[in-house]
Scaffold this motif. Sequence first.
Motif, PDB file in Angstrom:
ATOM      1  N   MET A   1     -30.462  32.749 -15.489  1.00  0.00           N
ATOM      2  CA  MET A   1     -31.410  33.490 -14.674  1.00  0.00           C
ATOM      3  C   MET A   1     -31.077  34.977 -14.754  1.00  0.00           C
ATOM      4  O   MET A   1     -29.918  35.362 -14.783  1.00  0.00           O
ATOM      5  N   ILE A   2     -32.112  35.747 -14.709  1.00  0.00           N
ATOM      6  CA  ILE A   2     -31.996  37.197 -14.807  1.00  0.00           C
ATOM      7  C   ILE A   2     -32.486  37.821 -13.510  1.00  0.00           C
ATOM      8  O   ILE A   2     -33.494  37.386 -12.947  1.00  0.00           O
ATOM      9  N   ILE A   3     -31.788  38.845 -13.032  1.00  0.00           N
ATOM     10  CA  ILE A   3     -32.266  39.601 -11.883  1.00  0.00           C
ATOM     11  C   ILE A   3     -32.666  40.995 -12.355  1.00  0.00           C
ATOM     12  O   ILE A   3     -31.930  41.635 -13.115  1.00  0.00           O
TER      13      ILE A   3
ATOM     14  N   ARG B   1     -35.654  36.009 -12.154  1.00  0.00           N
ATOM     15  CA  ARG B   1     -36.610  35.549 -13.167  1.00  0.00           C
ATOM     16  C   ARG B   1     -35.988  34.464 -14.054  1.00  0.00           C
ATOM     17  O   ARG B   1     -34.842  34.554 -14.460  1.00  0.00           O
ATOM     18  N   ASP B   2     -36.816  33.488 -14.337  1.00  0.00           N
ATOM     19  CA  ASP B   2     -36.479  32.402 -15.242  1.00  0.00           C
ATOM     20  C   ASP B   2     -37.502  32.471 -16.374  1.00  0.00           C
ATOM     21  O   ASP B   2     -38.578  31.886 -16.282  1.00  0.00           O
ATOM     22  N   GLY B   3     -37.188  33.256 -17.402  1.00  0.00           N
ATOM     23  CA  GLY B   3     -38.175  33.531 -18.449  1.00  0.00           C
ATOM     24  C   GLY B   3     -39.329  34.307 -17.850  1.00  0.00           C
ATOM     25  O   GLY B   3     -39.134  35.350 -17.242  1.00  0.00           O
ATOM     26  N   GLU B   4     -40.530  33.775 -17.984  1.00  0.00           N
ATOM     27  CA  GLU B   4     -41.724  34.421 -17.438  1.00  0.00           C
ATOM     28  C   GLU B   4     -41.976  34.041 -15.979  1.00  0.00           C
ATOM     29  O   GLU B   4     -42.859  34.595 -15.335  1.00  0.00           O
ATOM     30  N   ARG B   5     -41.220  33.106 -15.458  1.00  0.00           N
ATOM     31  CA  ARG B   5     -41.420  32.629 -14.087  1.00  0.00           C
ATOM     32  C   ARG B   5     -40.503  33.370 -13.117  1.00  0.00           C
ATOM     33  O   ARG B   5     -39.391  33.748 -13.466  1.00  0.00           O
ATOM     34  N   THR B   6     -40.980  33.528 -11.897  1.00  0.00           N
ATOM     35  CA  THR B   6     -40.157  34.119 -10.851  1.00  0.00           C
ATOM     36  C   THR B   6     -39.615  33.000  -9.975  1.00  0.00           C
ATOM     37  O   THR B   6     -40.375  32.195  -9.436  1.00  0.00           O
TER      38      THR B   6
ATOM     39  N   ARG C   1     -26.830  32.279  -4.476  1.00  0.00           N
ATOM     40  CA  ARG C   1     -26.456  33.163  -5.583  1.00  0.00           C
ATOM     41  C   ARG C   1     -27.035  34.564  -5.391  1.00  0.00           C
ATOM     42  O   ARG C   1     -26.384  35.560  -5.707  1.00  0.00           O
ATOM     43  N   LEU C   2     -28.263  34.649  -4.861  1.00  0.00           N
ATOM     44  CA  LEU C   2     -28.837  35.964  -4.572  1.00  0.00           C
ATOM     45  C   LEU C   2     -28.033  36.674  -3.488  1.00  0.00           C
ATOM     46  O   LEU C   2     -27.813  37.888  -3.567  1.00  0.00           O
ATOM     47  N   LEU C   3     -27.571  35.940  -2.488  1.00  0.00           N
ATOM     48  CA  LEU C   3     -26.736  36.550  -1.451  1.00  0.00           C
ATOM     49  C   LEU C   3     -25.392  37.003  -2.028  1.00  0.00           C
ATOM     50  O   LEU C   3     -24.885  38.065  -1.665  1.00  0.00           O
ATOM     51  N   ASP C   4     -24.820  36.207  -2.933  1.00  0.00           N
ATOM     52  CA  ASP C   4     -23.572  36.619  -3.592  1.00  0.00           C
ATOM     53  C   ASP C   4     -23.810  37.865  -4.441  1.00  0.00           C
ATOM     54  O   ASP C   4     -22.988  38.788  -4.445  1.00  0.00           O
ATOM     55  N   TRP C   5     -24.943  37.897  -5.164  1.00  0.00           N
ATOM     56  CA  TRP C   5     -25.287  39.088  -5.949  1.00  0.00           C
ATOM     57  C   TRP C   5     -25.416  40.299  -5.026  1.00  0.00           C
ATOM     58  O   TRP C   5     -24.914  41.381  -5.343  1.00  0.00           O
ATOM     59  N   ALA C   6     -26.072  40.119  -3.868  1.00  0.00           N
ATOM     60  CA  ALA C   6     -26.246  41.226  -2.913  1.00  0.00           C
ATOM     61  C   ALA C   6     -24.891  41.713  -2.409  1.00  0.00           C
ATOM     62  O   ALA C   6     -24.660  42.924  -2.293  1.00  0.00           O
TER      63      ALA C   6
ATOM     64  N   GLY D   1     -23.183  34.453 -11.325  1.00  0.00           N
ATOM     65  CA  GLY D   1     -23.755  33.785 -12.484  1.00  0.00           C
ATOM     66  C   GLY D   1     -25.112  34.294 -12.924  1.00  0.00           C
ATOM     67  O   GLY D   1     -25.746  33.684 -13.784  1.00  0.00           O
ATOM     68  N   LEU D   2     -25.582  35.406 -12.372  1.00  0.00           N
ATOM     69  CA  LEU D   2     -26.877  35.968 -12.752  1.00  0.00           C
ATOM     70  C   LEU D   2     -26.683  37.063 -13.803  1.00  0.00           C
ATOM     71  O   LEU D   2     -25.694  37.795 -13.756  1.00  0.00           O
TER      72      LEU D   2
END
Length: 187
Positions: A1-3, A55-60, A104-109, A174-175
């Motif tokens: 996954m990409i942020i 983002r997961d490819g073209e999907r959010t 994972r988003l909270l860890d990224w934050a 992991g992002l």
Amino acid sequence: MIITNATADDLSYLLAFRREAADWISRLGSDQWSRPYPADRLLKTIEQGTVFMLRDGERTAGTITLTPEAEEGLWTEGELAEPSLFVNKLTVSRDYAGQNWGGRLLDWAGDRAYRAGAKWVRLDAWTTNEPLQRYYLGQGFQHVRTVLHGGAVNGGPRVSGWLAQRQAREAEHGLTDRTASPRPMTA
């Protein structure tokens, strides 16, 4: 996954994404996010560079807003003096639910806040949404207090006043981070 940073092109999708989340939350019995979010306010936060897309490819798969500005009337002067970033509008698509993308988003934050020199990652949650509050506690946040008054209309009841924080720290989220480097916090 990409942020990545959100762009103005993401506005209509983000508004639809929020409506989808509000419908799901409503089915769980909460009135959280029942009012439409103003598009102009969301566009302003996108332009400020504080809205991020998972983002997961073209999907959010999800979105998170991470800003140095606190919601007015929630945090004390002493707390506001501590370098902090504030999480808002964390949402994960139902297609990606149950896979810990919110965590994972909270860890990224928290990692981004740490790299910016912040001490805390803070958030406010819907006062009556106890499952959401338990979720944040399970993600390592500590409840600070619940602010029940001082809403936007005549100081009335506040609907999103459950406050929590956790220390900003390096994290293996992991992002693949394709966002601009965070701006350093100023004292």
